[in-house]
Scaffold this active site. Structure first.
Site, PDB file in Angstrom:
ATOM      1  CB  CYS A 113     101.615  29.122 -52.149  1.00 24.83           C
ATOM      2  SG  CYS A 113     103.004  30.033 -52.938  1.00 24.83           S
ATOM      3  CG  HIS A 254      99.033  31.607 -50.898  1.00 25.81           C
ATOM      4  ND1 HIS A 254      99.909  31.777 -49.949  1.00 25.81           N
ATOM      5  CD2 HIS A 254      99.740  32.064 -51.969  1.00 25.81           C
ATOM      6  CE1 HIS A 254     100.993  32.039 -50.462  1.00 25.81           C
ATOM      7  NE2 HIS A 254     100.867  32.028 -51.666  1.00 25.81           N
ATOM      8  CG  ASN A 284     104.047  34.276 -51.555  1.00 27.21           C
ATOM      9  OD1 ASN A 284     104.030  33.356 -50.955  1.00 27.21           O
ATOM     10  ND2 ASN A 284     103.717  33.996 -52.910  1.00 27.21           N
TER      11      ASN A 284
END
Ligand code: ACO
Length: 330
Positions: A113, A254, A284
């Site tokens: 990520c 994020h 996500n």
């Protein structure tokens, strides 16, 4: 030479997988998912769409908005943990071919990520060292291809999508990417891991039968480190550059979990209207999450030329990083 972020673009597949769809697949419910994560739905690529197809479509937008000819691109870097092919060719090479480019350095990075922050660090170095002039960076993921849809602890979290940007050389210091800080600690590797199909647990029947090809996460342990690290990341980069959160126009963390974003935002006293929140509609998307969120803010007019953006990421590895980036596009 300074490095400037000249444009942003993104692409999401059309198929929506809602929490209500997931209720029919695993023992979960919309209320639990919304309360624990803030996610309502995520996008899922079709069978015939690979990560490079998502990345290519995001790249087309970024190139068009940067107002450059694609032949001016002299480096392509793609961050992904769900590449088209396990080892080769790289997803960056596939995107390059789809763009019709034939003689351009292209490679992938794996930083989960934190991928997009790592990409900015790399692009900045290539430009400041006078090695490259127009760099296409892409965060692209088809996480549905490495998600176990029988595991309720992970399948509710992840989605597919891509974001891309053009980073170009400039002599104008006012346009420059201000700073990037990025780091990693492999001692936490097993908390967020895709254990199978690499050299450690090769593609063998017994490994596939144990579903080792899918992402596994010790969510609760990751959560605690994520909040702590994402907060200290931001404090560190602001202090290093003698800035405060009031100097920042847009905070783009994020997009993993609404509760994580809220915890960091509150600790740092960022107004909610300055904070990117796209986790609700995309889940996500790992390396694609920050550029996808940036693109949505750009398209809704919330990012303008000259705005100072603060990016903040944390992911598998563990990897983490933050970046202070001025938006130098139109
Ligand atoms: N539906 C219903 N119940 C569930 C589900 C589900 N989908 N998943 C877990 N549960 C249950 C658990 O079994 C547990 O039950 P128990 O109390 O009876 O044992 C209970 O809910 C609580 O589980 P926790 O794992 O403690 O839930 P938590 O509040 O920690 O939320 C989550 C889980 C959403 C995964 C959270 O921990 C998280 O967001 N972690 C961080 C994710 C992240 O930031 N990752 C980094 C980036 S990702 C990357 O790099 C690819």
């Amino acid at each position: 030479m300074y490095a400037a972020l000249k444009s942003i673009g993104s692409y999401v597949p059309s198929r929506v997988l809602s929490n209500f769809d997931l209720e029919k697949m695993v023992d979960t419910n919309n209320e639990w998912i919304v309360k624990r994560t803030g996610i309502k739905e995520r996008r899922i690529a079709s069978e015939d769409e690979a990560t490079s197809d998502l990345g290519y479509k995001a790249a087309l937008k970024a190139i068009e908005r940067a107002d450059i000819d694609k032949n001016e691109i002299d480096l392509i870097i793609c961050a992904t943990i769900s590449p088209d092919y396990l080892a080769m060719p790289s997803t960056a090479c596939m995107i390059s071919a789809k763009l019709g480019l034939k003689d351009v350095m292209a490679f992938d990075i794996s930083a989960a990520c934190t991928g997009f922050v790592y990409l900015i660090a790399l692009a900045k170095s290539f430009i400041e060292s006078n090695t490259k002039k127009n760099i296409l960076i892409i965060g692209a993921e088809k996480l549905s291809s490495i998600t176990d849809y029988t595991d309720r602890t992970t399948c509710i979290l992840f989605g597919d999508g891509a974001g891309a940007a053009i980073i170009s050389a400039t002599e104008d210091k006012n346009e420059a990417i201000v700073d990037v800080m990025a780091s990693a600690d492999g001692n936490y590797g097993d908390l967020l891991i895709t254990p199978g199909c690499g050299s450690k647990n090769p593609i063998r029947k017994e490994n596939l039968e144990q579903n080792l090809q899918y992402m596994k996460m010790k969510g609760n342990e990751v959560f605690k480190v994520a909040v702590k690290t994402l907060t200290s990341d931001v404090v560190a980069i602001l202090e290093k550059n003698s800035l405060t959160s009031k100097d920042v126009d847009v905070f783009i963390p994020h997009q993993a979990n609404y509760r994580i974003i809220e915890a960091v935002r509150t600790k740092l006293d960022f107004p909610v209207e300055k904070t990117a929140l796209s986790v609700e509609k995309y889940g996500n998307t790992s390396s694609a999450s920050i550029p996808m969120a940036m693109n949505d803010l750009y398209e809704s007019g919330q990012i303008k030329k000259g705005d100072l953006m603060l990016l903040d990421a944390f992911g598998g590895g563990f990897t983490w990083g933050s970046a202070l980036v001025r938006f130098a596009g139109n």
